[in-house]
Design a protein around this motif. Structure first.
Motif, short mmCIF file in Angstrom:
data_model
loop_
_atom_site.label_atom_id
_atom_site.label_comp_id
_atom_site.label_asym_id
_atom_site.label_seq_id
_atom_site.Cartn_x
_atom_site.Cartn_y
_atom_site.Cartn_z
N GLU A 1 0.85 -1.33 -0.18
CA GLU A 1 -0.06 0.19 -0.10
C GLU A 1 0.88 1.27 0.12
O GLU A 1 0.53 2.35 -0.63
CB GLU A 1 -0.98 0.09 1.36
N TRP A 2 1.84 1.31 0.80
CA TRP A 2 2.59 2.58 1.01
C TRP A 2 3.86 2.79 0.40
O TRP A 2 4.18 4.02 -0.03
CB TRP A 2 2.92 2.74 2.65
N LEU A 3 4.61 1.67 -0.11
CA LEU A 3 5.91 1.91 -0.86
C LEU A 3 5.83 2.78 -1.94
O LEU A 3 6.50 3.55 -2.30
CB LEU A 3 6.56 0.49 -1.11
N PRO A 4 4.84 2.65 -2.99
CA PRO A 4 4.66 3.40 -4.07
C PRO A 4 4.15 4.70 -3.89
O PRO A 4 4.58 5.50 -4.53
CB PRO A 4 3.13 2.87 -4.81
N ARG A 5 3.87 5.08 -2.67
CA ARG A 5 3.73 6.59 -2.32
C ARG A 5 4.83 7.18 -1.78
O ARG A 5 4.82 8.59 -1.46
CB ARG A 5 2.45 6.80 -1.19
N LEU A 6 6.02 6.55 -1.30
CA LEU A 6 7.26 7.22 -0.94
C LEU A 6 8.08 7.60 -1.95
O LEU A 6 9.08 7.03 -2.21
CB LEU A 6 7.91 6.27 -0.23
N THR A 7 7.57 8.80 -2.30
CA THR A 7 8.47 9.50 -3.46
C THR A 7 8.35 11.15 -3.26
O THR A 7 7.52 11.60 -2.64
CB THR A 7 7.89 9.29 -5.09
#
Length: 282
Positions: free
Chosen positions: A64-70
């Motif tokens: 859920e969260w890794l793709p949002r860490l940018t």
């Protein structure tokens, strides 16, 4: 409950759920971690199977969260898909992109220290809105009973009086009063990949969440020595109170790990003893 896994289990899961990958090579990845088994899938992917129920939720958190860490200056795992229970395996599991690199040894590595500090700073700057609370994001006092019990259990291996004094000093540091920020919360050597004396990737975001940034200072004691520790501290720009809480986090984590892993995981045991020694010296 701890579940054993094997390449045969991975292949059966793939045949049942992702048959296009089922004929790829499956190679166990050597790891000193304790909650997941990793299997390299072909040349460009890795299968991650939780071994314990308390780690099973980490799969969903990462997906859920890794793709949002940018944006981040360092590579992190890229989820490919989620597998489901099956073939006698009880939990969800994941497939991620393979990341090259080796786990570092403890030492004076200034470039890695700067790289990792820049990663920590960049992670803090990502909008924490609606992010999950980190299990390691609260005040140190929440770990007081568990930490003191660990000191008592490990008193044949450490200076218990000195460890208690260091822990009590950390508890006196002012608490974090600003808004919570993103933290990896498990920056041990086993979750860091390096190559050519530079940081290449940060992995295993199973306890990712928002909270007190002090927990991400633990590499100052579990990985860096000499000038690297000073560079890490300077680059991460921690105030004195946050640094002292970070010191407390490093101490508490290692104290709790020590009696738990003393007979089963020599790598974690050795690193825990190193951290405790370094904290008592600092």
């Amino acid at each position: 409950m701890i579940v054993d896994t094997s390449p045969d289990l991975v292949r059966r899961l793939l045949h049942a759920q992702f048959p296009d990958w089922a004929d790829r090579s499956i190679t166990p990845v050597k790891s000193f971690g304790t909650v997941n088994d990793l299997y390299r899938l072909g040349s460009d992917m890795v299968v991650r199977l939780p071994r314990r129920a308390d780690a099973a939720g980490d799969v969903q958190r990462e997906l859920e969260w890794l793709p949002r860490l940018t944006p981040l200056p360092t590579a992190i795992p890229v989820p490919v898909c989620q597998g489901e229970p099956g073939e006698g395996y009880p939990w969800n599991w994941s497939v991620l992109r393979w990341l090259d690199g080796e786990n570092p040894v403890v030492g004076d590595f200034p470039l890695v220290a700067r790289d990792l500090a820049e990663f920590v700073v960049a992670l803090r700057r990502i909008d924490p809105a609606s992010g999950p609370a980190s299990d390691r994001g609260g005040p140190l006092v929440d770990r007081d009973r568990e930490t003191r019990e660990a000191i008592d259990q490990a008193r044949d291996m450490i200076d218990a009086a000195a460890a208690t004094a260091a822990w009590e000093a950390a508890l006196q540091a002012p608490q974090w009063s600003a808004p919570p920020v993103w933290t990896h919360a498990d920056l041990g050597p086993g979750n860091i990949l390096v190559a050519d004396n530079r940081l290449r990737a940060v992995i295993d975001f199973g306890v990712l969440g928002v909270g007190d940034p002090a927990v991400d200072l633990i590499p100052a004691w579990n990985l860096f020595t000499g000038s690297a520790r000073a560079i890490f501290r300077s680059t991460v720009d921690a105030d004195e109170a946050t640094w002292e809480r970070g010191r407390g986090w490093a101490l508490s984590i290692s104290l709790i790990q020590l009696p738990y892993y003393r007979d089963t995981n020599p790598v974690i045991t050795a690193n825990s003893l190193h951290v405790i020694t370094e904290v008592l010296r600092s």
